[in-house]
Design a protein around this motif. Structure first.
Motif, PDB file in Angstrom:
ATOM      1  N   ARG A 102       5.903   3.270  -2.670  1.00 57.00           N
ATOM      2  CA  ARG A 102       6.554   4.130  -1.680  1.00 57.00           C
ATOM      3  C   ARG A 102       7.054   5.439  -2.308  1.00 57.00           C
ATOM      4  O   ARG A 102       7.007   6.500  -1.701  1.00 57.00           O
ATOM      5  CB  ARG A 102       7.732   3.405  -1.027  1.00 57.00           C
ATOM      6  CG  ARG A 102       8.361   4.195   0.121  1.00 57.00           C
ATOM      7  CD  ARG A 102       9.536   3.443   0.736  1.00 57.00           C
ATOM      8  NE  ARG A 102       9.172   2.152   1.276  1.00 57.00           N
ATOM      9  CZ  ARG A 102       8.624   1.989   2.471  1.00 57.00           C
ATOM     10  NH1 ARG A 102       8.356   3.038   3.236  1.00 57.00           N
ATOM     11  NH2 ARG A 102       8.318   0.774   2.897  1.00 57.00           N
TER      12      ARG A 102
ATOM     13  N   CYS B 184       3.572   7.834  -3.216  1.00 60.99           N
ATOM     14  CA  CYS B 184       2.680   8.402  -2.196  1.00 60.99           C
ATOM     15  C   CYS B 184       3.053   9.814  -1.739  1.00 60.99           C
ATOM     16  O   CYS B 184       2.168  10.665  -1.599  1.00 60.99           O
ATOM     17  CB  CYS B 184       2.603   7.465  -0.991  1.00 60.99           C
ATOM     18  SG  CYS B 184       1.681   5.939  -1.327  1.00 60.99           S
TER      19      CYS B 184
ATOM     20  N   SER C 173      -3.252   8.396  -4.641  1.00 60.38           N
ATOM     21  CA  SER C 173      -2.607   7.084  -4.488  1.00 60.38           C
ATOM     22  C   SER C 173      -3.216   6.250  -3.367  1.00 60.38           C
ATOM     23  O   SER C 173      -2.594   5.298  -2.886  1.00 60.38           O
ATOM     24  CB  SER C 173      -1.104   7.269  -4.221  1.00 60.38           C
ATOM     25  OG  SER C 173      -0.886   8.070  -3.072  1.00 60.38           O
TER      26      SER C 173
ATOM     27  N   ALA D 244      -1.878   2.633  -1.928  1.00 66.11           N
ATOM     28  CA  ALA D 244      -1.414   2.500  -0.547  1.00 66.11           C
ATOM     29  C   ALA D 244      -2.192   1.406   0.173  1.00 66.11           C
ATOM     30  O   ALA D 244      -1.621   0.627   0.945  1.00 66.11           O
ATOM     31  CB  ALA D 244      -1.558   3.835   0.184  1.00 66.11           C
TER      32      ALA D 244
ATOM     33  N   PHE E 198       5.041  -1.458   0.553  1.00 65.89           N
ATOM     34  CA  PHE E 198       5.148  -0.268  -0.286  1.00 65.89           C
ATOM     35  C   PHE E 198       6.300  -0.337  -1.283  1.00 65.89           C
ATOM     36  O   PHE E 198       6.306   0.389  -2.273  1.00 65.89           O
ATOM     37  CB  PHE E 198       5.309   0.977   0.595  1.00 65.89           C
ATOM     38  CG  PHE E 198       4.029   1.406   1.259  1.00 65.89           C
ATOM     39  CD1 PHE E 198       3.244   2.417   0.708  1.00 65.89           C
ATOM     40  CD2 PHE E 198       3.583   0.792   2.410  1.00 65.89           C
ATOM     41  CE1 PHE E 198       2.050   2.795   1.296  1.00 65.89           C
ATOM     42  CE2 PHE E 198       2.387   1.158   3.017  1.00 65.89           C
ATOM     43  CZ  PHE E 198       1.625   2.172   2.463  1.00 65.89           C
TER      44      PHE E 198
END
Length: 233
Positions: free
Chosen positions: A131, A134, A141, A145, A156
């Protein structure tokens, strides 16, 4: 670990996969150092006649009373969404780590990562929850993800993303995906490691195989039954 006795296992979900796991745990668990301590299903009636009453957990919120070491979720994804945090307070789930490495010229970084520089032949630019990566590496990424979306029990915040600048990788992107579980009674843990090398032009953010993958995805979307409106692929 062995001195602590058998590894206590709970099973959430009693569909086809859950039934198979429960059957094997009952038949082979003791000799493998595994003890089935509960089975939970949204429809308790499905367990009648096949799961001993003493192992049937009527309320998932009461799983802590069974003191599980490991909980295996084979139910609907929303079960983990609703109860994953509670389960993790009492037991262990699998951990997932994705590492993406390439030459520094192949990164398109933003925010604080844009100022990150290589300090040697191989430099870790980021290591932490996906998280947090990203927003600052949206073009580097994607695999991380996708892993977070594919593992809803981790998401995430639970999947670890690692971004590495490697001066030797001038013509490829390398992705390592590592899945591991908590050590069992004998000190060994379940682990899967995949290593992918995607050829890329020097400085390119997109690998050669990625282009092919997108094309295949487009074709797969076009094979779906025709429906009105706009489709995202």
């Amino acid at each position: 670990m062995a001195d602590k006795g058998p590894w206590r296992v709970g099973v959430v979900g009693y569909g086809r996969l859950g039934q198979s796991l429960v059957s094997r745990l009952l038949a082979q668990g003791p000799e493998l150092g595994l003890e089935l301590v509960f089975v939970w299903n949204r429809d308790p009636g499905r367990m009648a006649g096949s799961v001993p009453p003493s192992l049937q957990l009527q309320k998932l919120a009461a799983l802590g009373e069974r003191h599980p070491d490991l909980v295996v979720e084979v139910a609907h994804p929303k079960i983990i969404h609703e109860s994953g945090a509670q389960i993790l307070r009492h037991a262990n789930l699998l951990s997932l780590r994705v590492t993406m490495a390439t030459h520094p010229d192949g990164f398109r970084l933003e925010g604080p990562l844009a100022a990150a520089h290589s300090t040697g032949p191989r430099t870790v630019l980021y290591e932490g929850p996906v998280r947090g990566l990203c927003p600052f590496a949206p073009r580097n990424s994607n695999t991380m993800a996708a892993a977070a979306l594919a593992a809803p029990s981790l998401g995430f915040d639970g999947v670890t993303g690692v971004l590495v600048a490697d001066l030797s990788l001038t013509d490829m992107h390398v992705v390592d995906v590592e899945l591991s579980g908590h050590p069992g009674p004998r000190g060994r843990s379940f682990a899967v490691h995949t290593h992918r090398e995607n050829p890329a032009e020097p400085g390119a953010v997109t690998g050669s195989a990625t282009v092919t993958a997108f094309w295949r995805s487009l074709l797969a979307c076009c094979e779906l039954p025709s429906r009105p409106g706009i489709h995202l692929c």
